[in-house]
Design a protein around this motif. Structure first.
Motif, PDB file in Angstrom:
ATOM      1  N   HIS A 287       0.830  -1.215   0.000  1.00 24.53           N
ATOM      2  CA  HIS A 287       0.000   0.000   0.000  1.00 24.53           C
ATOM      3  C   HIS A 287       0.854   1.250   0.000  1.00 24.53           C
ATOM      4  O   HIS A 287       1.209   1.782   1.041  1.00 24.53           O
TER       5      HIS A 287
ATOM      6  N   ALA B 242      -2.987  -5.984   4.659  1.00 21.52           N
ATOM      7  CA  ALA B 242      -4.236  -6.685   4.308  1.00 21.52           C
ATOM      8  C   ALA B 242      -3.938  -7.732   3.253  1.00 21.52           C
ATOM      9  O   ALA B 242      -3.887  -7.438   2.062  1.00 21.52           O
TER      10      ALA B 242
ATOM     11  N   SER C 294      -5.016 -10.663   0.977  1.00 17.52           N
ATOM     12  CA  SER C 294      -6.257 -11.233   0.462  1.00 17.52           C
ATOM     13  C   SER C 294      -5.919 -12.238  -0.625  1.00 17.52           C
ATOM     14  O   SER C 294      -4.844 -12.163  -1.223  1.00 17.52           O
ATOM     15  N   PRO C 295      -6.832 -13.174  -0.877  1.00 19.76           N
ATOM     16  CA  PRO C 295      -6.566 -14.167  -1.939  1.00 19.76           C
ATOM     17  C   PRO C 295      -6.279 -13.500  -3.284  1.00 19.76           C
ATOM     18  O   PRO C 295      -5.402 -13.948  -4.027  1.00 19.76           O
ATOM     19  N   ALA C 296      -7.010 -12.412  -3.579  1.00 25.77           N
ATOM     20  CA  ALA C 296      -6.805 -11.755  -4.869  1.00 25.77           C
ATOM     21  C   ALA C 296      -5.394 -11.189  -4.944  1.00 25.77           C
ATOM     22  O   ALA C 296      -4.728 -11.256  -5.983  1.00 25.77           O
ATOM     23  N   MET C 297      -4.965 -10.614  -3.801  1.00 27.74           N
ATOM     24  CA  MET C 297      -3.639 -10.020  -3.828  1.00 27.74           C
ATOM     25  C   MET C 297      -2.570 -11.112  -3.963  1.00 27.74           C
ATOM     26  O   MET C 297      -1.603 -10.951  -4.708  1.00 27.74           O
TER      27      MET C 297
ATOM     28  N   HIS D 128      -2.581 -12.124  -7.513  1.00 26.24           N
ATOM     29  CA  HIS D 128      -1.961 -11.064  -8.312  1.00 26.24           C
ATOM     30  C   HIS D 128      -0.438 -11.104  -8.124  1.00 26.24           C
ATOM     31  O   HIS D 128       0.330 -11.032  -9.095  1.00 26.24           O
TER      32      HIS D 128
ATOM     33  N   ARG E 148       1.118 -13.834  -9.999  1.00 24.19           N
ATOM     34  CA  ARG E 148       1.168 -13.556 -11.442  1.00 24.19           C
ATOM     35  C   ARG E 148       2.390 -12.735 -11.827  1.00 24.19           C
ATOM     36  O   ARG E 148       2.978 -12.951 -12.879  1.00 24.19           O
TER      37      ARG E 148
END
Lengths: 521, 121
Positions: free
Chosen positions: B58, B86, B88-91, B94, B97
């Motif tokens: 961040h 924070a 998160s699964p998305a992070m 990402h 990737r």
């Protein structure tokens, strides 16, 4: 004169006769005298005018001259009745004028008797009905035109009298209330209202009739209507007084508000949910921001403590080593508390469910595009395998609402006012993109876009986008903003994808009017 | 703890105190440390290989993941650990990737950080 009596001398017979002649001659009605065999004996000026034959032509001729051939029998019957001493009053029939034109007439036919009382002839008074007929035909035509116009009125129209009794109703009334118009005629208007409201409506009418004070007359009111099957629905009723001489009538215009109410109620509910959620999210956001801010010094404390522990080495005073370890342990404990509060704040979240994104987007757009967004062109594209996501519907609607509302504001005064919402699949996530044709983001704004309390708007707290980020991250997604090639700005956020109950179905449903629908990829 | 560690570590975080504490901890552990207050400052002064990168996610303007993506685009395969408050699964997805080796919850445990840095050097 000579005998000295005061009595008026008897009127000479010829004087009486000439008075009668004058009356006959000046009458507006045709007056014809004839013998029982039909020979015409007198023919006044009005008869000349009505039938076009002069008295000289007609006296001595048969009455059959002016009787249409198909009505000869009718004449025979009339004569037979007159012979018996009967009088016919206002008998409507037709006669033939000079040149063959048919004239509608109203006849009054009386016997003429001799001194002994025997019927010796017929007097016939004929009144021209052609003008009256024309007036009637005109009236009928106008009435039909009027009724045809009324049939096209989309609102229900009911005519009632002063007692509230239905006199007429148009087809829209039939559609709205499911009664046939002739079922309603003669019944009280209050059959169209639920029991509870009937008395009140009767009172409005009597109150107006007694005092002239308007409670409902001339003022539209939203009332409850009742259909034939008993279902109650919201309607707007506007009653107007019709001023016609001799009649006191009222017209009631009825508009069925069911659809409008349902729509308004849905918007209000959605708005209330969003406001409620916005409060929850602001709390969540505050906790999240706090957690982030507190974590920074905690991270520093933990790092310093680790460094100090290493620096002291194994030979340092045991109390000092223990104290440094305790500093690290306390930093870790504080960090755990922060994480705990954070997850507590998330407990307010509702459980997530697989949702079709199209209706979520449509419903939110409906709300976000009211007012200044009315003329914005919205395009929604649902991508392949990007139709459903595992989400808290209301929370995601709030993210969409914020982004759409921002986009609408960015479009203020722009020549091209377009918003495109696109979904696309990316691994396990669905990316939702909200793109506008606004001016794009200012550099200094972009760098701090998702931070709380930053705003470019005169009103507003600047928490909108930070709430969006909180919600998206709570869904395990990310949110980002970039400038759009060719101008404007694109916000993208991701949500956990799931496959809908019937994959692909429901994505290609046409949108509400004014929307284009296209399918991506 | 072993004191025979060495190697270069770059740390990017928008918080000066956090940077200072990383420098303190990592230098005492034997590494040479370069710190940067923003992704842009790092990109302007990329240290010579080999080194490893500790980056906060961040950050304003360019996030940690944006920075890693930029490095990968320019062909850099530098090992990276992402630190974030924070996770998160998305992070995590990402991060995977763009080739982030590990995502650590902030505040990160010393042992995890040292283990990562040591494994890279």
């Amino acid at each position: 004169m000579t005998d000295g009596t005061a009595a008026l001398p008897p009127e000479p017979a010829d004087t009486a006769r000439s008075l009668l002649d004058t009356i006959v001659a000046s009458s507006n009605d045709a007056i014809i005298g004839k013998r029982l065999d039909g020979t015409i004996t007198s023919w006044n000026a009005a008869a000349e005018a009505l039938f076009g034959f002069s008295a000289a032509e007609m006296v001595g001729r048969s009455i059959l001259t002016i009787i249409p051939p198909d009505r000869v029998e009718e004449e025979d019957a009339i004569i037979a009745r007159v012979r018996r001493g009967e009088t016919l009053v206002h008998f409507e029939t037709e006669r033939v004028a000079k040149g063959g034109r048919l004239v509608p007439v109203s006849l009054t036919i009386s016997p003429v008797r001799d001194a002994r009382g025997a019927v010796i002839g017929v007097s016939k008074v004929a009144r021209d009905l052609s003008r009256l007929r024309q007036v009637y035909v005109d009236l009928k035509e106008r009435q039909e035109l009027f009724l045809a116009v009324l049939r096209t009125v989309p609102d229900g129209l009911i005519v009632i009298d002063a007692a509230g009794i239905v006199q007429a109703a148009n087809p829209a009334v039939e559609r709205i209330f499911h009664y046939a118009a002739d079922e309603l005629v003669g019944r009280s208007l209050n059959v169209l209202m639920p029991d509870a409201d009937r008395a009140a409506h009767d009172r409005y009418l009597t109150h107006y009739l007694e005092t002239g004070e308007r409670r409902i007359i001339g003022i539209g009111r939203v009332l409850r209507g009742q259909r034939r099957d008993g279902t109650v629905f919201p309607m707007e009723l506007q009653v107007e007084e019709v001023s016609t001489p001799g009649h006191r009538l009222f017209t009631g215009f009825v508009r069925d508000l069911t659809d409008r109410h349902a729509r308004e109620r849905r918007l209000v509910e959605l708005q209330a949910q969003l406001i409620h959620l916005s409060r929850l999210s602001e709390l969540g956001q505050t906790v999240s921001a706090l957690a982030h801010e507190v974590n920074q010094p905690l991270a520093a404390i933990a790092n310093y403590a680790s460094g100090m522990r290493r620096m002291l080495g194994p030979d340092a005073a045991p109390e000092l080593l223990a104290a440094v370890d305790k500093v690290a342990a306390q930093a870790e404990r504080a960090s755990r508390i922060v994480q705990g509060v954070r997850s507590l704040a998330r407990k307010g979240d509702r459980p997530r469910r697989p949702e079709a994104l199209r209706p979520v987007i449509d419903e939110t757009a409906e709300l976000a595009l009211v007012g200044p967004g009315r003329d914005v062109t919205l395009t929604v594209r649902i991508g392949d395998r990007a139709s459903h996501a595992d989400i808290d519907r209301v929370q995601v609607q709030q993210v969409l609402f914020n982004l759409l509302r921002n986009a609408v504001q960015a479009l203020d005064g722009r020549p091209v006012r377009r918003i495109e919402v696109t979904t696309r699949r990316r691994d396990a996530m669905v990316e939702v993109e909200v793109a506008d044709t606004g001016p794009g983001l200012a550099e200094e704004v972009r760098s701090r876009l998702f931070q709380p309390f930053l705003t470019t708007k005169a009103e507003g707290l600047g928490v909108g986008l930070s709430i969006c980020r909180t919600i998206v991250e709570a869904h395990g997604g990310e949110i980002a903003a970039v400038d759009r090639p060719g101008g404007g700005c694109v916000f993208t956020f991701s949500l956990p994808a799931c496959d809908g109950p019937t994959p692909g179905a429901g994505d290609r449903v046409a949108g509400t009017p004014g929307e284009e629908v296209a399918v991506d990829q | 703890m072993a004191d025979n560690l060495s190697g270069r570590v770059a740390v990017v975080d928008d918080d000066e105190d956090v940077l200072d504490s990383f420098r303190f901890m990592l230098e005492l552990a034997g590494f040479s440390v370069a710190t940067y207050l923003s992704a842009a400052l790092f990109l302007a002064n990329i240290p010579p290989d080999p080194f490893c990168l500790i980056v906060d996610h961040h950050m304003p303007v360019m996030t940690g993941l944006d920075l890693v993506a930029r490095l990968r685009d320019s062909g850099s395969g530098v090992p990276v650990v992402l630190v974030t408050a924070a996770v998160s699964p998305a992070m995590v997805a990402h991060a995977a990737r763009v080739g982030v080796r590990q995502v650590l919850q902030k505040p990160a445990r010393e042992a995890d950080v040292i283990a990562f840095v040591a494994s890279c050097c």
